[in-house]
Design a protein around this motif. Structure first.
Motif, PDB file in Angstrom:
ATOM      1  N   THR A  70      51.116  29.282  42.525  1.00 14.97           N
ATOM      2  CA  THR A  70      50.425  30.486  42.997  1.00 14.97           C
ATOM      3  C   THR A  70      49.794  30.345  44.375  1.00 14.97           C
ATOM      4  O   THR A  70      49.419  31.355  44.982  1.00 14.97           O
ATOM      5  CB  THR A  70      49.309  30.886  42.014  1.00 14.97           C
ATOM      6  N   GLY A  71      49.620  29.114  44.847  1.00 11.59           N
ATOM      7  CA  GLY A  71      48.915  28.911  46.105  1.00 11.59           C
ATOM      8  C   GLY A  71      47.405  28.989  45.962  1.00 11.59           C
ATOM      9  O   GLY A  71      46.680  28.952  46.956  1.00 11.59           O
ATOM     10  N   ARG A  72      46.919  29.090  44.731  1.00  4.59           N
ATOM     11  CA  ARG A  72      45.487  29.200  44.464  1.00  4.59           C
ATOM     12  C   ARG A  72      45.075  28.092  43.514  1.00  4.59           C
ATOM     13  O   ARG A  72      45.914  27.454  42.863  1.00  4.59           O
ATOM     14  CB  ARG A  72      45.159  30.557  43.857  1.00  4.59           C
ATOM     15  N   SER A  73      43.773  27.861  43.398  1.00  5.48           N
ATOM     16  CA  SER A  73      43.264  26.863  42.475  1.00  5.48           C
ATOM     17  C   SER A  73      42.977  27.510  41.126  1.00  5.48           C
ATOM     18  O   SER A  73      42.776  28.728  41.046  1.00  5.48           O
ATOM     19  CB  SER A  73      41.980  26.233  43.024  1.00  5.48           C
ATOM     20  N   PRO A  74      42.917  26.728  40.038  1.00  5.72           N
ATOM     21  CA  PRO A  74      42.529  27.305  38.747  1.00  5.72           C
ATOM     22  C   PRO A  74      41.163  27.989  38.809  1.00  5.72           C
ATOM     23  O   PRO A  74      40.963  29.041  38.202  1.00  5.72           O
ATOM     24  CB  PRO A  74      42.515  26.090  37.817  1.00  5.72           C
ATOM     25  N   GLY A  75      40.229  27.393  39.545  1.00  6.54           N
ATOM     26  CA  GLY A  75      38.917  27.996  39.679  1.00  6.54           C
ATOM     27  C   GLY A  75      38.969  29.361  40.350  1.00  6.54           C
ATOM     28  O   GLY A  75      38.232  30.280  39.968  1.00  6.54           O
ATOM     29  N   ASP A  76      39.850  29.513  41.342  1.00  9.79           N
ATOM     30  CA  ASP A  76      40.009  30.819  41.994  1.00  9.79           C
ATOM     31  C   ASP A  76      40.421  31.882  40.986  1.00  9.79           C
ATOM     32  O   ASP A  76      39.913  33.006  41.001  1.00  9.79           O
ATOM     33  CB  ASP A  76      41.075  30.738  43.097  1.00  9.79           C
ATOM     34  N   ILE A  77      41.352  31.510  40.106  1.00  8.49           N
ATOM     35  CA  ILE A  77      41.865  32.467  39.125  1.00  8.49           C
ATOM     36  C   ILE A  77      40.788  32.821  38.101  1.00  8.49           C
ATOM     37  O   ILE A  77      40.609  33.985  37.739  1.00  8.49           O
ATOM     38  CB  ILE A  77      43.126  31.901  38.453  1.00  8.49           C
ATOM     39  N   VAL A  78      40.053  31.817  37.627  1.00  7.34           N
ATOM     40  CA  VAL A  78      38.957  32.062  36.685  1.00  7.34           C
ATOM     41  C   VAL A  78      37.918  32.973  37.322  1.00  7.34           C
ATOM     42  O   VAL A  78      37.452  33.949  36.708  1.00  7.34           O
ATOM     43  CB  VAL A  78      38.321  30.737  36.238  1.00  7.34           C
ATOM     44  N   HIS A  79      37.546  32.686  38.559  1.00  6.35           N
ATOM     45  CA  HIS A  79      36.539  33.496  39.246  1.00  6.35           C
ATOM     46  C   HIS A  79      37.043  34.916  39.517  1.00  6.35           C
ATOM     47  O   HIS A  79      36.270  35.878  39.457  1.00  6.35           O
ATOM     48  CB  HIS A  79      36.137  32.827  40.555  1.00  6.35           C
ATOM     49  N   ASP A  80      38.333  35.049  39.817  1.00  9.07           N
ATOM     50  CA  ASP A  80      38.909  36.360  40.071  1.00  9.07           C
ATOM     51  C   ASP A  80      38.750  37.265  38.857  1.00  9.07           C
ATOM     52  O   ASP A  80      38.333  38.422  38.968  1.00  9.07           O
ATOM     53  CB  ASP A  80      40.397  36.193  40.410  1.00  9.07           C
TER      54      ASP A  80
ATOM     55  N   THR B  41      43.615  17.561  36.705  1.00  8.34           N
ATOM     56  CA  THR B  41      44.339  17.326  37.959  1.00  8.34           C
ATOM     57  C   THR B  41      45.743  17.900  37.898  1.00  8.34           C
ATOM     58  O   THR B  41      46.215  18.540  38.848  1.00  8.34           O
ATOM     59  CB  THR B  41      44.399  15.819  38.259  1.00  8.34           C
ATOM     60  N   HIS B  42      46.430  17.667  36.776  1.00  7.26           N
ATOM     61  CA  HIS B  42      47.793  18.196  36.633  1.00  7.26           C
ATOM     62  C   HIS B  42      47.774  19.725  36.635  1.00  7.26           C
ATOM     63  O   HIS B  42      48.624  20.365  37.280  1.00  7.26           O
ATOM     64  CB  HIS B  42      48.425  17.686  35.333  1.00  7.26           C
ATOM     65  N   LEU B  43      46.796  20.313  35.958  1.00  4.63           N
ATOM     66  CA  LEU B  43      46.691  21.766  35.946  1.00  4.63           C
ATOM     67  C   LEU B  43      46.446  22.301  37.352  1.00  4.63           C
ATOM     68  O   LEU B  43      47.077  23.275  37.779  1.00  4.63           O
ATOM     69  CB  LEU B  43      45.562  22.202  35.007  1.00  4.63           C
ATOM     70  N   ALA B  44      45.541  21.649  38.075  1.00  2.00           N
ATOM     71  CA  ALA B  44      45.213  22.107  39.423  1.00  2.00           C
ATOM     72  C   ALA B  44      46.425  22.029  40.342  1.00  2.00           C
ATOM     73  O   ALA B  44      46.708  22.963  41.108  1.00  2.00           O
ATOM     74  CB  ALA B  44      44.066  21.276  39.987  1.00  2.00           C
ATOM     75  N   ARG B  45      47.162  20.923  40.276  1.00  2.47           N
ATOM     76  CA  ARG B  45      48.346  20.767  41.133  1.00  2.47           C
ATOM     77  C   ARG B  45      49.422  21.789  40.796  1.00  2.47           C
ATOM     78  O   ARG B  45      50.061  22.364  41.686  1.00  2.47           O
ATOM     79  CB  ARG B  45      48.894  19.351  41.002  1.00  2.47           C
ATOM     80  N   THR B  46      49.614  22.029  39.500  1.00  2.00           N
ATOM     81  CA  THR B  46      50.658  22.969  39.082  1.00  2.00           C
ATOM     82  C   THR B  46      50.307  24.386  39.475  1.00  2.00           C
ATOM     83  O   THR B  46      51.139  25.130  40.006  1.00  2.00           O
ATOM     84  CB  THR B  46      50.879  22.877  37.560  1.00  2.00           C
ATOM     85  N   VAL B  47      49.070  24.802  39.216  1.00  2.00           N
ATOM     86  CA  VAL B  47      48.642  26.152  39.571  1.00  2.00           C
ATOM     87  C   VAL B  47      48.734  26.357  41.079  1.00  2.00           C
ATOM     88  O   VAL B  47      49.187  27.399  41.555  1.00  2.00           O
ATOM     89  CB  VAL B  47      47.211  26.415  39.066  1.00  2.00           C
ATOM     90  N   LYS B  48      48.321  25.361  41.839  1.00  2.00           N
ATOM     91  CA  LYS B  48      48.381  25.450  43.301  1.00  2.00           C
ATOM     92  C   LYS B  48      49.826  25.581  43.784  1.00  2.00           C
ATOM     93  O   LYS B  48      50.126  26.386  44.676  1.00  2.00           O
ATOM     94  CB  LYS B  48      47.730  24.212  43.920  1.00  2.00           C
ATOM     95  N   ALA B  49      50.740  24.801  43.174  1.00  2.00           N
ATOM     96  CA  ALA B  49      52.136  24.829  43.594  1.00  2.00           C
ATOM     97  C   ALA B  49      52.794  26.169  43.306  1.00  2.00           C
ATOM     98  O   ALA B  49      53.613  26.660  44.088  1.00  2.00           O
ATOM     99  CB  ALA B  49      52.906  23.710  42.892  1.00  2.00           C
TER     100      ALA B  49
END
Length: 304
Positions: free
Chosen positions: A238-248, A228-236
Motif C-alpha cells: 500500500t505504500g503506507r504503514s499499519p499505523g497509518d491505516i489504523v489511524h485512518d 516487523t513482517h506486517l509493517a514491511r508487507t503493508v508498506k510494500a
C-alpha cells in the motif's frame, strides 16, 4: 498510459489517494460518494490510469458504452451493461468512450464490513473482484439505472432522512449484486498474492475493530506474524504503514461521532479508548489540521 493505445502492455497500479477519489477513507464522513463517470471527465479526460485504493471499495455500473480496461494486470474489454465490484487494493484502470453512461460508487471498507454483517453470505464475492455483464445483467439494467439515479439524487440532496435513504438504496444494490454474483464466478482467476492476502486480512481486522484503537502489535499477533513482517508487507503493498491505516479508520470514526452526534468531545474520546480528552484532541488535530471542537463547528455551519 491507457491499454487501448499501448497494446497489451500492463502498467503497475499506483496508490491513489486524491485524484480519482475525494481523499482517503477518513474523509468519507458521509457514508458513500456516488457520481456519474462523465462528471469527472475534466479530471480523467475519459482515461483512468491503473491505480488502486486503500480502505475504499468501489462499485462501477456501465449502462451504455464499451470500456477497455485493466483489472489486476489483466486486459479486459467490457461491453455494457456491466456491474463491477472492486474491493480495496485491486488495481484497475479504464478507457471510457466519450458517450459513456455510467456511475461509480466509492465507500470505506469499514462500511462494507458493517453492511456485510446483514448479508454474511455475500462475503465470498465482497473480498474479490466480481462482474455481472450481458445476459446475467440485461434483465435488471433498467431497474439498476433507476436506483443509481435515485441514489445520486439523494446523495446530492439535503432532504430529511437523506442518510437513511442513501444506505437503503445502496443496500438494495448489494442485494441485487449478491443474487447475480451468486450465479456466476468472480472475474479474477489470478493466482493468490500472499502479500496482498495478508494486507486484506489485516484491513479486515482493522475494519472490524476500527473504533477500539487497538495497537498494531495486537493485530500482528492475531494474524500470527511479527509486527516487523506486517509493517514491511503493508508498506510494500500500500505504500503506507499499519499505523497509518489504523489511524485512518480511527479518524473516520471520530469524524462521524463528532459530526453526527451531540456527545461531548470528552465522552467520544473515552469511547474510542483514548486515555484523555486532551490526548484525543492532539491526535485529531495532528491528523486533520483542526481540533474536534473546530471540526464540529465547521460541519454544523455547513449544515445550516
Amino acid at each position: 498510459m491507457s491499454l487501448s493505445q499501448h497494446g497489451s502492455t500492463m502498467h503497475r497500479p499506483y496508490l491513489d489517494r486524491s485524484r480519482y477519489v475525494p481523499g482517503d477513507a477518513s474523509l468519507h464522513v458521509g457514508f458513500l460518494n456516488v457520481e456519474r463517470i462523465a462528471d469527472r471527465r475534466h479530471i480523467h479526460d475519459w482515461r483512468v490510469d491503473a491505480h488502486f485504493h486503500e480502505g475504499l471499495a468501489q462499485l462501477f455500473f456501465f449502462a451504455a458504452g464499451e470500456v477497455t480496461g485493466q483489472i489486476d494486470y489483466e486486459k479486459r474489454r467490457i461491453a455494457s451493461p456491466a456491474l463491477i465490484w472492486m474491493p480495496a487494493l485491486v488495481g484497475h484502470g479504464f478507457d471510457y468512450p466519450k458517450d459513456m453512461v455510467g456511475w461509480v460508487i466509492t465507500l470505506p471498507t469499514t462500511d462494507v464490513v458493517r453492511l456485510a454483517r446483514k448479508l454474511p453470505q455475500a462475503e465470498p464475492w465482497l473480498e474479490r473482484t466480481a462482474m455481472l455483464t450481458g445476459n446475467d445483467l440485461a434483465p435488471h439494467t433498467s431497474s439498476l439505472r433507476r436506483i443509481f439515479e435515485e441514489l445520486e439524487a439523494e446523495s446530492r440532496g439535503s432532504a430529511d432522512a437523506r442518510d437513511m435513504a442513501v444506505e437503503a438504496l445502496f443496500s438494495l444494490i448489494m442485494v441485487k449484486m449478491h443474487r447475480g454474483f451468486a450465479r456466476v464466478a468472480a472475474t479474477s482467476n489470478a493466482a493468490p498474492d500472499r502479500r496482498r492476502d495478508l494486507v486484506r486480512r489485516f484491513e479486515a481486522l482493522v475494519d472490524r475493530d476500527h473504533a477500539t484503537n487497538r495497537p498494531v502489535n495486537d493485530y500482528a499477533a492475531e494474524l500470527n506474524v511479527t509486527p516487523t513482517h506486517l509493517a514491511r508487507t503493508v508498506k510494500a503493498v500500500t505504500g503506507r504503514s499499519p499505523g497509518d491505516i489504523v489511524h485512518d479508520r480511527l479518524i473516520l470514526e471520530s469524524r462521524r461521532q463528532i459530526a453526527f452526534t451531540d456527545q461531548p468531545i470528552a465522552e467520544i474520546a473515552y469511547r474510542l479508548n483514548f486515555s484523555s480528552p486532551s490526548y484525543f484532541s492532539r491526535f485529531f488535530a495532528g491528523l486533520t489540521g483542526e481540533n474536534p471542537t473546530e471540526f464540529r463547528a465547521r460541519i454544523r455551519r455547513q449544515g445550516n
